[in-house]
Design an enzyme around this catalytic site. Structure first.
Site, PDB file in Angstrom:
ATOM      1  CE1 TYR A 110       7.326   0.738  -3.980  1.00  0.00           C
ATOM      2  CE2 TYR A 110       5.402   2.075  -3.567  1.00  0.00           C
ATOM      3  CZ  TYR A 110       6.564   1.503  -3.126  1.00  0.00           C
ATOM      4  OH  TYR A 110       6.961   1.678  -1.831  1.00  0.00           O
ATOM      5  CD  GLU A 130      -1.604  -2.127   2.221  1.00  0.00           C
ATOM      6  OE1 GLU A 130      -0.621  -2.008   2.976  1.00  0.00           O
ATOM      7  OE2 GLU A 130      -2.287  -3.157   2.176  1.00  0.00           O
TER       8      GLU A 130
END
EC number: 2.3.1.266
Length: 147
Positions: A115, A103
C-alpha cells in the site's frame, strides 16, 4: 494472468482462497453479501482460468473502500496482488472516484509495504478492530489513496 470482474459462478473459488489467505476469513455469506451495483469486484486468473486472487471494493458517491483482497497462498510473492490493486485503481479513476480507503492489520507488514508503494497514506488507527484466532483483537491501520 487475466484480471476481470467477478461473477456469481466464482463464489466457490473465492471462498477457497479466502479460507487459505486470511487469518480470520470471511464466511460464504459475507462474500455473497459484498456483490452488486455498488461494488467493483475483480478476480485474477491464471492461463487455465483458475482464480488465484480477488479484490472486493465498494463504491459510494466519489469514494471507494477496499473491503478485501486475497491471493492464493501458492501464488503470493509474485506481485499479483499489486497487479490486481493497480487494475482496481485504474478502474476507480475511470469512475471518477476521488479516494480509495482501506484498513489493514497492524501486523500485516507485506500488505502495508504494498500500500505504501502504491501511494496510500496512513490516516488513523482503529483500536482493537480485527479479531484474532485466539479471541483477542488487533489494531487496524486506516489508509487512503487520493486518486
Amino acid at each position: 494472468m487475466t484480471i476481470s470482474p467477478t461473477t456469481e459462478q466464482d463464489f466457490e473459488q473465492l471462498f477457497q482462497i479466502e479460507q487459505q489467505a486470511h487469518l480470520v476469513p470471511w464466511s460464504m455469506g459475507t462474500l455473497k453479501n459484498n456483490q452488486g451495483d455498488r461494488y467493483l469486484n475483480l478476480k485474477i486468473t491464471d492461463e487455465n482460468e483458475t482464480i488465484i486472487g480477488f479484490a472486493i471494493c465498494q463504491t459510494v458517491l466519489d469514494e471507494a473502500t477496499l473491503f478485501n483482497i486475497a491471493i492464493d497462498p501458492k501464488f503470493q510473492g509474485k506481485k499479483l496482488g499489486q497487479q490486481l490493486l493497480e487494475k482496481l485503481i485504474e478502474q476507480l479513476r475511470k469512475k471518477n472516484i476521488a479516494t480509495l480507503w482501506l484498513e489493514v492489520r497492524e501486523s500485516n507488514h507485506s500488505a502495508k509495504k504494498l500500500y505504501d508503494k502504491l501511494g496510500f497514506n496512513e490516516v488513523d488507527i482503529r483500536k482493537n478492530y480485527y479479531p484474532t484466532p485466539d479471541g483477542k483483537r488487533e489494531n487496524a491501520v486506516v489508509m487512503a489513496l487520493y486518486l
